[in-house]
Design a protein around this motif. Structure first.
Motif, PDB file in Angstrom:
ATOM      1  N   LYS A 193       0.820  -1.211   0.000  1.00  0.00           N
ATOM      2  CA  LYS A 193       0.000   0.000   0.000  1.00  0.00           C
ATOM      3  C   LYS A 193       0.855   1.263   0.000  1.00  0.00           C
ATOM      4  CE  LYS A 193      -3.890  -2.220   2.342  1.00  0.00           C
ATOM      5  NZ  LYS A 193      -4.808  -2.174   3.513  1.00  0.00           N
ATOM      6  N   ARG A 194       2.091   1.130   0.444  1.00  0.00           N
ATOM      7  CA  ARG A 194       3.003   2.274   0.472  1.00  0.00           C
ATOM      8  C   ARG A 194       4.234   1.925  -0.368  1.00  0.00           C
ATOM      9  NH1 ARG A 194       2.798   3.601   6.988  1.00  0.00           N
ATOM     10  NH2 ARG A 194       0.537   3.972   7.105  1.00  0.00           N
ATOM     11  N   PRO A 195       4.242   2.307  -1.626  1.00  0.00           N
ATOM     12  CA  PRO A 195       5.354   1.922  -2.509  1.00  0.00           C
ATOM     13  C   PRO A 195       6.680   2.532  -2.067  1.00  0.00           C
ATOM     14  CG  PRO A 195       3.947   3.548  -3.573  1.00  0.00           C
ATOM     15  CD  PRO A 195       3.242   3.134  -2.321  1.00  0.00           C
ATOM     16  N   PHE A 196       7.742   1.788  -2.284  1.00  0.00           N
ATOM     17  CA  PHE A 196       9.086   2.249  -1.958  1.00  0.00           C
ATOM     18  C   PHE A 196      10.070   1.547  -2.878  1.00  0.00           C
ATOM     19  CE2 PHE A 196       8.555  -1.622   0.408  1.00  0.00           C
ATOM     20  CZ  PHE A 196       9.800  -2.231   0.366  1.00  0.00           C
ATOM     21  N   VAL A 197      11.288   2.046  -2.906  1.00  0.00           N
ATOM     22  CA  VAL A 197      12.335   1.435  -3.720  1.00  0.00           C
ATOM     23  C   VAL A 197      13.657   1.559  -2.974  1.00  0.00           C
ATOM     24  CG1 VAL A 197      12.791   3.571  -5.001  1.00  0.00           C
ATOM     25  CG2 VAL A 197      13.422   1.373  -5.993  1.00  0.00           C
ATOM     26  N   ARG A 198      14.462   0.505  -3.049  1.00  0.00           N
ATOM     27  CA  ARG A 198      15.784   0.503  -2.426  1.00  0.00           C
ATOM     28  C   ARG A 198      16.835   0.874  -3.475  1.00  0.00           C
ATOM     29  NH1 ARG A 198      15.977  -2.018   2.567  1.00  0.00           N
ATOM     30  NH2 ARG A 198      14.085  -3.147   3.168  1.00  0.00           N
TER      31      ARG A 198
ATOM     32  N   TRP B 128      31.127  10.750   7.035  1.00  0.00           N
ATOM     33  CA  TRP B 128      30.808   9.327   6.967  1.00  0.00           C
ATOM     34  C   TRP B 128      30.547   8.903   5.527  1.00  0.00           C
ATOM     35  CZ3 TRP B 128      27.090   8.046  11.644  1.00  0.00           C
ATOM     36  CH2 TRP B 128      27.719   8.470  12.829  1.00  0.00           C
ATOM     37  N   GLU B 129      30.469   7.600   5.328  1.00  0.00           N
ATOM     38  CA  GLU B 129      30.165   7.056   4.005  1.00  0.00           C
ATOM     39  C   GLU B 129      28.656   6.845   3.874  1.00  0.00           C
ATOM     40  OE1 GLU B 129      32.347   6.692   1.620  1.00  0.00           O
ATOM     41  OE2 GLU B 129      34.016   7.317   2.910  1.00  0.00           O
ATOM     42  N   ILE B 130      28.162   7.058   2.666  1.00  0.00           N
ATOM     43  CA  ILE B 130      26.732   6.879   2.412  1.00  0.00           C
ATOM     44  C   ILE B 130      26.426   5.398   2.225  1.00  0.00           C
ATOM     45  CG2 ILE B 130      26.926   7.138  -0.086  1.00  0.00           C
ATOM     46  CD1 ILE B 130      24.080   8.601   2.035  1.00  0.00           C
ATOM     47  N   GLY B 131      25.283   4.971   2.745  1.00  0.00           N
ATOM     48  CA  GLY B 131      24.859   3.579   2.600  1.00  0.00           C
ATOM     49  C   GLY B 131      23.637   3.473   1.707  1.00  0.00           C
ATOM     50  N   GLU B 132      22.854   2.444   1.920  1.00  0.00           N
ATOM     51  CA  GLU B 132      21.653   2.239   1.108  1.00  0.00           C
ATOM     52  C   GLU B 132      20.621   3.324   1.390  1.00  0.00           C
ATOM     53  OE1 GLU B 132      18.996  -1.658   0.096  1.00  0.00           O
ATOM     54  OE2 GLU B 132      18.856  -0.912   2.141  1.00  0.00           O
ATOM     55  N   ILE B 133      19.878   3.697   0.368  1.00  0.00           N
ATOM     56  CA  ILE B 133      18.827   4.707   0.484  1.00  0.00           C
ATOM     57  C   ILE B 133      17.492   4.072   0.110  1.00  0.00           C
ATOM     58  CG2 ILE B 133      17.951   6.900  -0.403  1.00  0.00           C
ATOM     59  CD1 ILE B 133      20.793   7.777  -0.878  1.00  0.00           C
ATOM     60  N   ILE B 134      16.472   4.381   0.878  1.00  0.00           N
ATOM     61  CA  ILE B 134      15.115   3.916   0.584  1.00  0.00           C
ATOM     62  C   ILE B 134      14.279   5.127   0.186  1.00  0.00           C
ATOM     63  CG2 ILE B 134      13.045   2.801   1.490  1.00  0.00           C
ATOM     64  CD1 ILE B 134      14.802   1.253   3.392  1.00  0.00           C
ATOM     65  N   LEU B 135      13.759   5.099  -1.026  1.00  0.00           N
ATOM     66  CA  LEU B 135      12.954   6.202  -1.538  1.00  0.00           C
ATOM     67  C   LEU B 135      11.475   5.868  -1.428  1.00  0.00           C
ATOM     68  CD1 LEU B 135      14.896   7.168  -4.803  1.00  0.00           C
ATOM     69  CD2 LEU B 135      14.993   8.296  -2.575  1.00  0.00           C
ATOM     70  N   LYS B 136      10.704   6.826  -0.924  1.00  0.00           N
ATOM     71  CA  LYS B 136       9.250   6.720  -0.898  1.00  0.00           C
ATOM     72  C   LYS B 136       8.664   7.867  -1.712  1.00  0.00           C
ATOM     73  CE  LYS B 136       8.725   4.047   3.313  1.00  0.00           C
ATOM     74  NZ  LYS B 136       7.937   3.866   4.545  1.00  0.00           N
ATOM     75  N   GLU B 137       7.354   7.971  -1.704  1.00  0.00           N
ATOM     76  CA  GLU B 137       6.710   8.968  -2.560  1.00  0.00           C
ATOM     77  C   GLU B 137       7.130  10.387  -2.194  1.00  0.00           C
ATOM     78  OE1 GLU B 137       2.540   7.036  -4.067  1.00  0.00           O
ATOM     79  OE2 GLU B 137       2.571   7.898  -2.057  1.00  0.00           O
ATOM     80  N   ASN B 138       7.150  10.690  -0.907  1.00  0.00           N
ATOM     81  CA  ASN B 138       7.443  12.060  -0.480  1.00  0.00           C
ATOM     82  C   ASN B 138       8.588  12.143   0.521  1.00  0.00           C
ATOM     83  OD1 ASN B 138       5.186  13.124  -1.990  1.00  0.00           O
ATOM     84  ND2 ASN B 138       3.852  12.349  -0.367  1.00  0.00           N
ATOM     85  N   SER B 139       9.380  11.091   0.629  1.00  0.00           N
ATOM     86  CA  SER B 139      10.457  11.091   1.615  1.00  0.00           C
ATOM     87  C   SER B 139      11.566  10.146   1.180  1.00  0.00           C
ATOM     88  CB  SER B 139       9.926  10.685   2.998  1.00  0.00           C
ATOM     89  OG  SER B 139       9.361   9.389   2.945  1.00  0.00           O
ATOM     90  N   ALA B 140      12.699  10.281   1.858  1.00  0.00           N
ATOM     91  CA  ALA B 140      13.852   9.419   1.591  1.00  0.00           C
ATOM     92  C   ALA B 140      14.496   9.047   2.915  1.00  0.00           C
ATOM     93  CB  ALA B 140      14.851  10.133   0.688  1.00  0.00           C
ATOM     94  N   TYR B 141      14.834   7.767   3.061  1.00  0.00           N
ATOM     95  CA  TYR B 141      15.511   7.268   4.252  1.00  0.00           C
ATOM     96  C   TYR B 141      16.988   7.060   3.915  1.00  0.00           C
ATOM     97  CZ  TYR B 141      10.886   6.449   6.242  1.00  0.00           C
ATOM     98  OH  TYR B 141       9.615   6.615   6.726  1.00  0.00           O
ATOM     99  N   LEU B 142      17.838   7.804   4.595  1.00  0.00           N
ATOM    100  CA  LEU B 142      19.270   7.762   4.326  1.00  0.00           C
ATOM    101  C   LEU B 142      19.986   6.968   5.411  1.00  0.00           C
ATOM    102  CD1 LEU B 142      19.768  11.567   3.511  1.00  0.00           C
ATOM    103  CD2 LEU B 142      19.074   9.745   1.947  1.00  0.00           C
ATOM    104  N   THR B 143      20.972   6.201   5.006  1.00  0.00           N
ATOM    105  CA  THR B 143      21.805   5.470   5.963  1.00  0.00           C
ATOM    106  C   THR B 143      23.259   5.859   5.744  1.00  0.00           C
ATOM    107  OG1 THR B 143      22.033   3.572   4.471  1.00  0.00           O
ATOM    108  CG2 THR B 143      20.208   3.522   6.046  1.00  0.00           C
ATOM    109  N   PHE B 144      23.982   5.996   6.841  1.00  0.00           N
ATOM    110  CA  PHE B 144      25.396   6.349   6.789  1.00  0.00           C
ATOM    111  C   PHE B 144      26.184   5.342   7.618  1.00  0.00           C
ATOM    112  CE2 PHE B 144      23.091  10.240   6.003  1.00  0.00           C
ATOM    113  CZ  PHE B 144      23.812  10.859   4.993  1.00  0.00           C
ATOM    114  N   LYS B 145      27.429   5.152   7.262  1.00  0.00           N
ATOM    115  CA  LYS B 145      28.298   4.249   8.009  1.00  0.00           C
ATOM    116  C   LYS B 145      29.629   4.931   8.289  1.00  0.00           C
ATOM    117  CE  LYS B 145      29.297   1.963   3.591  1.00  0.00           C
ATOM    118  NZ  LYS B 145      29.282   0.676   2.866  1.00  0.00           N
TER     119      LYS B 145
END
Length: 232
Positions: A73-78, A120-137
């Protein structure tokens, strides 16, 4: 020999999810037909779909899910790191959408967390319709650490590797069993709670059977046991 089938009993299907290479190859080829974006997004979609179906099948066999189609119901992409370019000085993250044609640029220089993660180094990002989840290591200097302990957490065990003591396994199967039992109790109480007029009494009863109070104690116990097994 005559075989008698009782048609009054509910019939239950056991789902089989095809995982052979030929099926995946055909599926990937079909999804790539007319696809103009990076190939990674198709591969990531297939991977997430299989992971979701495996989770649904496990819960379905336990009686926790119904025989209905799984829908996101909530589309996202890695987004994997090979499609990401991170400019630390500008605080700019460039994500490839269409190779050499279209990019998504995120500027995090003015965000509240930038000063903490700018080196820090950038990790995987999860994109949603109106937001983005960022990970750093963050890189760790292993030269100043005497002993490094590896911990791998499974559903029913906690595996710890110590360079001197070797492998240490903590069995969590009993903890998992208790959690499942009390989850079923809570689900039944909630189902009755919605239908019964005596809601106040059931609400008090439900609070008495909260599983968190029980398996959190077990979790602390196993953690303390693990800590005691490690040399100091």
């Amino acid at each position: 020999m005559e075989i008698i089938i009782n048609t009054t009993l509910p019939f239950r299907l056991i789902p089989e999810i095809p995982k052979d290479k030929d099926f995946k190859r055909v599926l990937r080829r079909r999804l790539l037909n007319g696809w103009n974006y990076a190939l990674h997004y198709v591969d990531a979609t297939i991977k997430v779909a299989y992971s979701t179906m495996d989770c649904w099948k496990s819960n379905y066999l336990k009686g926790l899910r119904k025989r209905t189609k799984v829908i996101f119901k909530r589309p996202f992409v890695r987004v994997k790191t090979t499609l990401i370019k991170y400019n630390k000085e500008k605080g700019e993250i460039k994500i490839t959408i269409k190779p050499r044609k279209e990019y998504l640029i995120l500027n995090i220089k003015d965000e509240w967390f930038f000063d903490k993660v700018k080196d820090w180094e950038i990790g995987e990002i999860i994109l949603k319709e109106n937001s983005a989840y960022l990970t750093f290591k963050q890189s760790i200097d292993h030269s100043i650490i005497e002993i490094i302990v590896g911990v791998y957490s499974n559903l029913k065990s906690l595996d710890i590797y110590h360079p001197i003591e070797g492998w240490i396994r903590v069995d969590l199967s009993e903890l998992h069993r208790i959690k499942e039992v009390y989850d079923i109790i809570i689900d039944k109480l909630k189902s009755i709670y919605k239908k019964s007029p005596k809601r106040i009494m059931l609400q008090k009863l439900s609070n008495c059977y909260k599983p968190s109070k029980i398996y959190i104690k077990y979790n602390i116990l196993y953690f303390c046991l693990t800590y005691c097994l490690l040399p100091h």
